[in-house]
Design an enzyme around this catalytic site. Sequence first.
Site, PDB file in Angstrom:
ATOM      1  CB  SER A 111      37.982  39.555  46.966  1.00 46.73           C
ATOM      2  OG  SER A 111      38.852  38.732  47.711  1.00 46.73           O
ATOM      3  CE1 TYR A 117      39.756  37.327  41.925  1.00 46.49           C
ATOM      4  CE2 TYR A 117      40.875  37.617  44.028  1.00 46.49           C
ATOM      5  CZ  TYR A 117      39.740  37.323  43.307  1.00 46.49           C
ATOM      6  OH  TYR A 117      38.564  37.030  43.971  1.00 46.49           O
TER       7      TYR A 117
END
Length: 263
Positions: A138, A151
């Site tokens: 990401s 995360y």
Amino acid sequence: MPARPLALVTGASSGIGRALALRLAKGGYDLILSGRDAAQLRVVQRAAKDLGAASDIVLADLSLPGAVGRVYEALDRRPLEVLVNNAGFTVHGDFSETDLKDEMSMIAVHVGAVLELTKLVLPGMLARKKGRILNVGSVYSFAPVPHQAVYGATKAFLLSFSDSLWAELRGSGVSVTSLCPGITRTEFRSRAGVSTKRMSGMSAEAVAECGYRGMMAGRRLVVPGLLNKLFVFVARRIPSGAIPVLTGIISRFRGLGPAQKRL
């Protein structure tokens, strides 16, 4: 007719994983499709068949013990040419209030399953001097993320791990590529509490195309989209204390709700 090469995609039932699976099918690969949603995996399987790809489905929750082993067994000693580590989900909220069990499951999927599956398939790739590994991270691999602390940390791990392997494997015939997308129009967003009124970002298909091309070229890192490249550029250069402020503003813009969600 020669056999088609084989690719394994985790988290293949929807979003970027589904798009990557179908791009691989279009590129001439047969598939092993891993995920938790049998109905959606069958939809992907039918779409892959229309593109000429044979595929096997493996139902697996990669946060559970033994799940990675079942996925690996589905290879049935067939040589694997491409591994796509895509499975994942997010937990959103203040760390003091989020569910530890969910966060430990996320670590198991984003970190443990990636390590185990890569460890299992890599020796065969090295023996054949041929293989490609794509790890889906990401843009948050480059920045701390308030309200998604675990995360962001797992995605940072993926980037560091992938970069290290890329360097280790240079000249071996095996490449490791990190795909680091930003906001993407997928089911992941709505299930993570993102407002549907702000469904901006790249399509999953556009992200998959960038990832596929980068992987096939043996690139170390792929950040798809101009805005995502700009985010990474800024995150690498502004003072470290300003980065969480930036990502916090982005999260508020995305309309993330207070609750944690499991994909």
